[in-house]
Design an enzyme around this catalytic site. Structure first.
Site, PDB file in Angstrom:
ATOM      1  N   LYS A   1      16.534-113.414 -21.310  1.00 15.43           N
ATOM      2  CA  LYS A   1      16.091-114.763 -20.930  1.00 15.43           C
ATOM      3  C   LYS A   1      15.016-114.733 -19.846  1.00 15.43           C
ATOM      4  CE  LYS A   1      17.777-119.347 -19.763  1.00 15.43           C
ATOM      5  NZ  LYS A   1      18.936-120.158 -19.362  1.00 15.43           N
TER       6      LYS A   1
ATOM      7  N   PHE B   1      28.275-113.883 -19.486  1.00 14.67           N
ATOM      8  CA  PHE B   1      28.582-114.952 -20.433  1.00 14.67           C
ATOM      9  C   PHE B   1      27.637-114.884 -21.633  1.00 14.67           C
ATOM     10  CE2 PHE B   1      27.949-119.383 -21.909  1.00 14.67           C
ATOM     11  CZ  PHE B   1      29.220-119.547 -22.464  1.00 14.67           C
ATOM     12  N   GLN B   2      28.210-114.908 -22.804  1.00 17.98           N
ATOM     13  CA  GLN B   2      27.475-114.834 -24.066  1.00 17.98           C
ATOM     14  C   GLN B   2      26.589-113.587 -24.156  1.00 17.98           C
ATOM     15  OE1 GLN B   2      25.737-118.767 -24.959  1.00 17.98           O
ATOM     16  NE2 GLN B   2      27.644-119.253 -26.020  1.00 17.98           N
TER      17      GLN B   2
ATOM     18  N   MET C   1      35.990-114.148 -59.840  1.00 15.18           N
ATOM     19  CA  MET C   1      35.822-112.729 -60.096  1.00 15.18           C
ATOM     20  C   MET C   1      37.039-111.943 -59.605  1.00 15.18           C
ATOM     21  SD  MET C   1      33.927-110.624 -61.615  1.00 15.18           S
ATOM     22  CE  MET C   1      32.139-110.796 -61.750  1.00 15.18           C
TER      23      MET C   1
ATOM     24  N   GLU D   1      24.133-120.028 -37.664  1.00 12.93           N
ATOM     25  CA  GLU D   1      23.128-118.959 -37.603  1.00 12.93           C
ATOM     26  C   GLU D   1      23.117-118.125 -38.877  1.00 12.93           C
ATOM     27  OE1 GLU D   1      25.243-119.658 -35.164  1.00 12.93           O
ATOM     28  OE2 GLU D   1      24.140-119.863 -33.274  1.00 12.93           O
TER      29      GLU D   1
END
Lengths: 552, 173
Positions: free
Chosen positions: A161, A111-112, A468, A49
């Site tokens: 959802k 969940f999630q 760096m 993602e």
């Protein structure tokens, strides 16, 4: 007409002109993915993602159109966070859509489930949780309006959802309901006149142009202003390309790794005209010694940027393109020869340079990319030494040709951003100039490039270290190289494993042929340039130091 | 110096978090924040007391303006305004001291809102000075519990700070 929430979402996106989404599916985003199956919107499946968010970011910066990314709830959403923060810091228009658990499950540690609105509050321009399906169409319209107007930035839409799967009456969105949101466009005429008077009175003006010039498309006006006044122009990292780097009045980048002549000019100027720039600490160094003799004109669309870091004498809030046009109408040409001569002398005396000792030099590779593409490539970078060398040695002449993570400094940005750029500009040559450390932060996106036959080129300036950080350890931590040595994979084999082309270059003579092969190829190519490990980015202003005092 | 900001916001979920979160992450110090809806149920009004010099408060106001839900900000510190706070104080009240407490309640034009066998609960509204003075005068009896609402404020006379106006800048500069 009854439509599912997901269908309403996609219809509303299309109404905003969205034809491409970068994303990754998952449980709570499934209704949206199901609707995408029948939609004309192109979906680019990234491998993470974070890659989707950076790709949307790169797409937006290259095309000027908002980038859209989509993820599922919880971990999908939190994986977007770095990409959203990156877009926020660099004022990139983006709409991030996240799936969320159903409304009845909200707040129960389902969940999630993650409170992605709460998590992203400090890094979004605005956000919406769609609790009422009847507002969905308006929310999408508002999100795009907010993301793209004023000072652009990311806006998040969190979709439960049951909202995306439920069936609702669809009506195209009506009026925007944003009573508190009305960005100013025109500069206040009195202030513009005041600025014109200050310009007429100055003997040593310097223009300091930032990313705002690119965003507002004000490069023509900037060029006119500089040529009318014969005033030199220095750029911030994000401002590179807003003024032609090959123009005699160009001073290149200023600040920590800026050119000596840019920094000297700022130190000695009597008028600093800041255009769409925000006085970042990487630019100013120690504030007390930054442009100490100068009156400061600050043109910015975000009033909160004015006076945030430095004292401003003449603030002008407005869109840079509009304000510069207003200013050009009232300005008189002219400038003393003495100042121009002094700057030309500095440019001759302190050019950017590196020691060519026969070994493979990163600076030479970047110059070669510029030469072989005629400066027409779209260049993204990761973050580190290679990024600064790119800003220094690739002569950016066009806006939106340099796409880099400035404010947040996100390693792993360049490859997914290059994918977004290539999607947005399919006919152009795209290079991600990378370090061997950064490239491994999102190297999985090479698979995305192969998958969609996007011929992005990755030039890894491979010095086997976190360059760096190693440079700072050398200069400021007594050469105690803590955790900066990398044991790398075989990048050529890795590229081949992903289905891309891999090339290894170890000698200066091999640089041009490898680059030519990459540019010709219709496939993604990853070139592993094994460069001189000891090379440092110079000049350098030590952190917190005065920009007039540079190492190297 | 303490500044009094009158902030009108859209009455959207999470607006308080957006405002309060902005203060904490930008390192601004809130002395008090009171919020409630206005005559228009879609719009809430916050009264925010913030500590800082003019430059800090200007930056606070500008950052608040960037929140899409914020409609208008007025720094009313230097204009004439009325401000009120409500406080509830539960104070020890043995039979011997009751009369004295009730006298203080009269003097401060407070009200007794609950009587217990060993306590009195009083409410008082007023500006900060009055409430501080009342609290001080009750302290010797032993304050068992005290709760203040935070300050709300409104400009005097015909001027208001709740209507939207097209030049937001005016009020912050």
């Amino acid at each position: 007409m009854k439509l599912s929430g997901a269908e309403i979402l996609l219809k509303s996106l299309q109404a905003e002109g969205v034809d491409t989404i970068f994303g990754y599916p998952g449980g709570q985003a499934l209704p949206i993915y199901d609707a995408l199956y029948d939609s004309d919107i192109r979906h680019i499946l990234t491998r993470h993602e974070q890659g989707a968010a950076h790709a949307a970011d790169g797409y937006a910066r290259a095309t000027g159109r908002p980038g859209v990314c989509l993820a599922t709830s919880g971990p999908g959403a939190t994986n977007l966070v770095t990409g959203i923060a990156n877009a926020y810091m660099d004022s990139v228009p983006m709409v991030a859509i996240t799936g969320q658990v159903s409304r009845a499950l909200l707040g129960r540690d389902s969940f999630q489930e993650a409170d992605i609105i709460g998590i992203t509050l400090p890094i979004t321009k605005h956000s919406y949780l769609v609790e009422d399906p009847s507002e969905l169409a308006r929310v999408v319209k508002e999100a795009f309006h907010v993301a793209t107007t004023g000072r652009p930035g990311p806006v998040l839409i969190d979709m439960p959802k049951d909202v995306s799967s439920g069936m609702f009456d669809y009506e195209a969105s009506g009026e925007l309901q944003l009573p508190g949101y009305s960005p100013v466009k025109d500069g206040e005429p009195g202030r513009v006149l005041e600025a014109a008077r200050a310009i007429a009175a100055s003997k040593r003006p310097v223009i300091y142009a930032g990313g705002g010039v690119v965003i507002s498309g004000a490069h023509q006006e900037l060029l006119q202003l500089a040529e009318l006044l014969m005033a030199p122009v220095c750029n911030t990292l994000l401002g590179m390309g807003s003024f032609p780097g090959n123009h005699p009045l160009s001073l290149g980048m200023l600040g920590m790794h800026g050119t000596k002549y840019a920094n000297f000019a700022v130190c000695e100027c009597d008028l600093l005209i800041a255009v769409g720039a925000r006085f970042d600490d990487r630019v100013t160094g120690k504030l007390e010694t930054f442009a100490p003799e100068a009156k400061v004109i600050h043109i910015d669309i975000d009033p909160a940027e004015i006076g945030k870091n430095v004292r401003v004498d003449i603030p002008i809030v407005g869109d840079v393109k509009r304000v510069l046009s207003q200013l050009l109408e009232v300005l008189q040409p002219g400038l003393g020869e003495a100042w121009r001569d002094r700057i030309q002398t500095w440019k001759k005396e302190y050019p950017l340079s590196y020691c060519d000792n026969g070994r493979l030099k990163p600076q030479a590779i970047i110059k070669e990319i510029y030469n072989l593409t005629g400066g027409a490539a779209r260049v993204t970078t990761e973050v580190g030494q290679h990024q600064m060398w790119t800003a220094q040695y690739y002569t950016f002449t066009k806006p939106r040709s340099f796409i880099t993570s400035g404010g947040l400094g996100t390693m792993g940005f360049g490859l997914p951003a290059a994918i977004g750029v290539q999607v947005g500009c399919p006919d152009e040559v795209v290079f991600d100039i990378a370090g061997d450390g950064s490239i491994q932060m999102n190297i999985q996106e090479l698979c995305t490039a192969v998958n969609y036959e996007l011929p992005v080129n990755v030039a890894i300036l491979d010095n086997g270290v976190l360059g760096m950080v190693r440079q700072w350890q050398e200069l400021f931590y007594n050469r105690r190289y803590s955790q900066t040595e990398l044991s790398n994979p075989d990048f050529v084999k890795l590229a081949e494993a992903y289905g891309a082309e891999g090339i290894r270059v170890t000698k200066p003579a091999e640089v041009a042929p490898a680059l030519e092969q990459a540019i010709r190829s219709s496939r993604p190519v990853m070139i592993d340039f094994v460069v001189d490990r000891e090379e440092n980015v110079l000049p350098m202003v030590p952190p917190g130091g005065s920009i007039g005092k540079m190492l190297g | 110096m303490r500044h009094t900001l009158a902030v009108t916001v859209e009455n959207n979920p999470g607006v308080l978090t957006r405002v309060a979160g902005l203060f904490s992450r930008r390192g601004f110090n809130i002395d008090s924040l009171a919020v409630g809806r206005t005559e228009n149920p879609r719009i809430s009004r916050m009264t925010i007391i913030v500590e800082g010099d003019d430059q800090v408060v200007e930056q606070v106001a500008k950052q608040l303006h960037k929140l899409v839900d914020v409609i208008k900000i007025s720094d009313i510190t230097r204009s004439p305004y009325v401000d009120r706070e409500l406080v509830l104080i539960k104070v020890n009240a043995e039979p011997a001291s009751r009369a004295e407490i009730m006298q203080l309640v009269d003097i401060f034009r407070a009200r007794i809102v609950d009587v217990g066998p060993k306590t009195l609960t009083v409410e008082v509204t007023g500006d900060e000075g009055k409430i501080d003075a009342f609290e001080q005068s009750l302290r010797p009896f032993g304050i068992k519990e005290l709760v203040r609402t935070g300050k709300i404020a409104m400009l005097r006379g015909i001027k208001t700070s709740s209507k939207n106006n097209s030049h937001k800048e005016e009020d912050t500069n």
